[in-house]
Design an enzyme around this catalytic site. Structure first.
Site, mmCIF file in Angstrom:
data_model
loop_
_atom_site.group_PDB
_atom_site.id
_atom_site.type_symbol
_atom_site.label_atom_id
_atom_site.label_comp_id
_atom_site.label_asym_id
_atom_site.label_seq_id
_atom_site.Cartn_x
_atom_site.Cartn_y
_atom_site.Cartn_z
ATOM 1 N N THR A 396 0.952 -1.240 0.018
ATOM 2 C CA THR A 396 -0.154 0.057 -0.030
ATOM 3 C C THR A 396 0.798 1.183 -0.206
ATOM 4 O O THR A 396 0.403 2.112 -0.566
ATOM 5 C CB THR A 396 -0.945 -0.033 1.365
ATOM 6 O OG1 THR A 396 -0.043 -0.023 2.510
ATOM 7 C CG2 THR A 396 -1.869 -1.338 1.146
ATOM 8 N N ASP A 397 1.944 1.203 0.577
ATOM 9 C CA ASP A 397 2.853 2.435 0.698
ATOM 10 C C ASP A 397 3.415 2.808 -0.618
ATOM 11 O O ASP A 397 3.319 4.101 -1.002
ATOM 12 C CB ASP A 397 3.984 2.282 1.861
ATOM 13 C CG ASP A 397 4.509 3.419 2.553
ATOM 14 O OD1 ASP A 397 3.669 4.457 2.211
ATOM 15 O OD2 ASP A 397 5.323 3.282 3.115
ATOM 16 N N ASP A 398 4.011 1.839 -1.262
ATOM 17 C CA ASP A 398 4.377 2.238 -2.522
ATOM 18 C C ASP A 398 3.451 2.541 -3.595
ATOM 19 O O ASP A 398 3.300 3.481 -4.350
ATOM 20 C CB ASP A 398 5.197 1.018 -3.377
ATOM 21 C CG ASP A 398 6.524 0.905 -2.875
ATOM 22 O OD1 ASP A 398 7.579 1.428 -3.347
ATOM 23 O OD2 ASP A 398 6.858 0.167 -1.773
ATOM 24 N N ARG A 472 0.000 8.114 5.037
ATOM 25 C CA ARG A 472 -0.019 8.232 3.854
ATOM 26 C C ARG A 472 -1.140 8.046 2.921
ATOM 27 O O ARG A 472 -1.325 8.551 1.744
ATOM 28 C CB ARG A 472 1.097 6.955 3.239
ATOM 29 C CG ARG A 472 1.655 7.354 2.052
ATOM 30 C CD ARG A 472 3.069 8.020 1.903
ATOM 31 N NE ARG A 472 4.130 7.255 2.616
ATOM 32 C CZ ARG A 472 4.491 7.781 3.752
ATOM 33 N NH1 ARG A 472 4.352 8.837 4.621
ATOM 34 N NH2 ARG A 472 5.526 6.688 4.202
#
Length: 659
Positions: A396-398, A472
């Protein structure tokens, strides 16, 4: 004639204007140098990528792996040995990160690898390491994964390993102890390890290469047994009882499901081999999958084995005059964050470098289901992974950062860009957990009791939602046009209110530590339209200001993961100063003294070529157990922060001109 007294304010105005112009020119020059520095480092294919460095345990395990598969890479291993010796602390130990305290598992693995690479036991470096290891309790005190490496070579009794039966693979997903209840990194490591533990391979050692001298006294089962806790009815103690039962069952010759379980595990492993030959894009499953296949008798020429070994070798890197083994590679992460820094610092959205990078990212999007879909079967794929090849485990972060930069760039195939954003946004929103937060690789992966399994001595068996990732994702929602009234945003905000520390800070799971987490959340709150004057937001800002160093920078020791009283404390670093500055900027509508001092620190510490220097590790793999040095963090985060600082100053100047 003008009265003399009336000329003073005009001259002061001229002096102030001259000072402001000089400061603006200095800031512009720093940003320009940084942009040119990063643009010059773009790969021809369009991406950015620099090494990802961990501790010398990675180098040691590579040497141990080589001996397991029956090879010796003399020149490479001697260069790894040189690095290991150069990084040994004066007390003989090796730390988990630059400047950290000695770490027993890392030191034992380094000691064993040095002996396998030809260093004799009376080598001064080994004498110092052995003295330190014995003072810590010797081999009786090492962790599970180090015990396993030693057991393969007959240097640790298999009775000293917790039970992890390969039949675990047969449990259905709805089972409380299914492999899919584990974090992705645990799952993809545990499956091949259960095969190895079932086979119990034994690799012969040359004379003098063992480590029996690291026992304080001849080993006794009581020395390496896993200890219980109080009260006696704890989850930990229940698992210890189960472990003893499983150990007894393992001694029985009657294992009716063993052959079926091994076959299922092998099929699972082979199915998840990536197109580049690796597994999961990270070192632990890669070496364990190859060793599992090797233990089962797969020949070296078998395609899966040959491709797996090549993928492992590909993680070797030469950088800054040293050769070391990377735990992972980070091209999509580095590319997206570099693009964001360039955009935030004023590079046009249609700049050729950004177009090439965007087109490369579009080609990396994953349109096939992965392990995340076991509990999310109706969610369509569309995420991105951290590495060049890791289709089973997008994160999910990328995905969030990539979507935010794709939203800002322009590419020739506009239809492909819009399609990528639509699929990516749908996927990442669908990965929100029930508690309102986001984890990295899975949804609702929060069975905390799995961390009590004796095997889980790193307490990293799950991937629960965290504050930094949730911040984020809120930021992504804000850039996509959602506000705090959106249902997913409301649930995320509630999660962040619950997880805020009394100090006002938020924990950072993937970066060190509270400075990283607090910046991530504040950025998300601003983007989603939260009132940045609200008391809970101002508490976070006050905390950031309170931990700013006297020199104007920010820094935080990795020991804050072990001792929260150290939150926000440590020598100033470029990446952490940038995070602190970005957090302050997110909550500000004007340049405060804290903002000015942080920006000044970055300007003062920039090198003439446009980069920054940073020795400290500021990335986090597993809090308390594994840390990372991203070699590009020192460069793109400061540029990002200075770019946003310039935007704030420009906005203030425009306001002054209109008033």
């Amino acid at each position: 004639m003008t009265a003399p007294g009336l000329a003073v304010p005009q001259e002061l105005d001229r002096d102030r204007a001259r000072d402001l112009a000089a400061a603006s020119d200095r800031l512009d020059a720093a940003i320009d140098r940084s942009q040119r520095y990063l643009l010059a480092r773009q790969h021809a294919a369009g991406y950015w990528h620099a090494p990802l460095e961990a501790n010398v345990g990675m180098d040691a395990q590579f040497i141990l792996f080589n001996r397991f598969v029956g090879r010796c890479l003399q020149e490479t291993e001697q260069r790894l040995v040189a690095r290991m010796l150069a990084m040994q602390a004066a007390d003989g130990s090796w730390p988990l990160y630059w400047g950290g305290p000695g770490h027993l598992n890392t030191t034992v693995e380094a000691y064993f690898a040095l002996k396998l690479a030809g260093r004799p036991a009376d080598d001064p470096a080994l004498v110092r390491a052995r003295t330190w290891i014995l003072a810590q309790g010797g081999l009786a005190r090492i962790g599970v994964f180090t015990r396993l490496f030693l057991a393969y070579f007959g240097q640790y009794p298999w009775d000293g390993l917790p039970s992890m039966p390969v039949e675990l693979i047969l449990l259905p997903p709805w089972s409380p102890v299914s492999i899919y209840r584990m974090a992705s990194w645990a799952r993809e490591t545990v499956v091949p390890l259960t095969v190895l533990m079932a086979r119990r391979p034994r690799v012969a050692l040359p004379p003098g290469c063992g480590v029996e001298e690291l026992w304080v006294r001849p080993p006794d089962r009581r020395d390496y047994a896993f200890r219980g806790t109080r009260p006696w009815w704890s989850v930990r103690n229940a698992f210890l009882v189960l472990d003893r039962v499983l150990a007894l069952a393992e001694r029985s010759p009657w294992k009716p499901l063993r052959r079926r379980a091994i076959a299922r595990a092998v099929a699972w492993i082979l199915e998840r081999q990536d197109r580049n030959g690796g597994w999961g894009g990270i070192q632990p499953p890669m070496i364990n999958c190859v060793m599992a296949l090797k233990a089962l008798g797969y020949p070296d020429a078998h395609p899966a084995l040959a491709r797996g070994i090549q993928a492992i070798d590909d993680f070797l890197v030469d950088h800054a005059g040293q050769r070391f083994y990377q735990p992972c590679v980070s091209p999509t992460w580095d590319t997206a964050l570099t693009m964001r820094a360039l955009l935030d610092s004023g590079l046009p959205a249609e700049h050729p470098a950004l177009v090439r990078a965007a087109e490369w990212l579009l080609g990396q999007q994953i349109f096939r289901p992965g392990d995340w879909s076991v509990y999310n079967p109706t969610l369509e794929p569309g995420g991105w992974a951290f590495e060049f090849a890791n289709d089973w485990y997008p994160d999910t972060d990328d995905t969030a950062v990539i979507l935010m930069v794709l939203d800002r760039v322009r590419v020739p195939d506009e239809r492909a860009r819009r399609r990528a954003i639509a699929y990516g946004t749908n996927w990442v929103l669908g990965m929100q957990s029930r508690n309102g937060g986001w984890g990295a690789f899975d949804t609702d992966n929060d069975s905390a009791w799995l961390n009590e399994i004796p095997f889980a001595d790193m307490r990293a068996m799950i991937d629960p939602p965290t504050e930094d990732l949730t911040g984020r994702l809120l930021e992504l929602l804000g850039t996509q046009g959602y506000d705090s009234r959106f249902g997913r945003a409301r649930r995320a905000l509630a999660f962040l209110r619950r997880t805020q520390r009394t100090s006002g800070a938020w924990w950072g799971r993937w970066g060190a530590n509270f400075v990283y987490g607090t910046w991530s959340v504040l950025s998300g709150l601003r983007a989603i339209g939260e009132d940045m004057r609200a008391p809970w937001v101002r508490r976070a800002v006050a905390w950031l200001e309170s931990v700013q160093n006297p020199d104007g920078g920010f820094g935080e020791t990795l020991e804050s993961y072990v001792d929260e009283s150290l939150a926000g404390q440590g020598p100033s670093t470029p990446s952490q100063t940038a995070w602190g500055l970005l957090g302050l900027l997110a909550a500000a509508d004007r340049a405060t003294p804290a903002i000015e001092r942080a920006a000044e620190w970055l300007l003062t510490h920039q090198r003439s070529d446009g980069g920054w220097d940073e020795d400290q590790y500021t990335g986090t793999g597993f809090p308390g157990h594994f840390y990372l040095r991203y070699w590009m963090y020192r460069d793109y985060f400061p540029l990002m922060a200075l770019g946003r600082y310039r935007a704030l100053r420009s906005g203030m100047a425009a306001t002054e001109r209109t008033t």
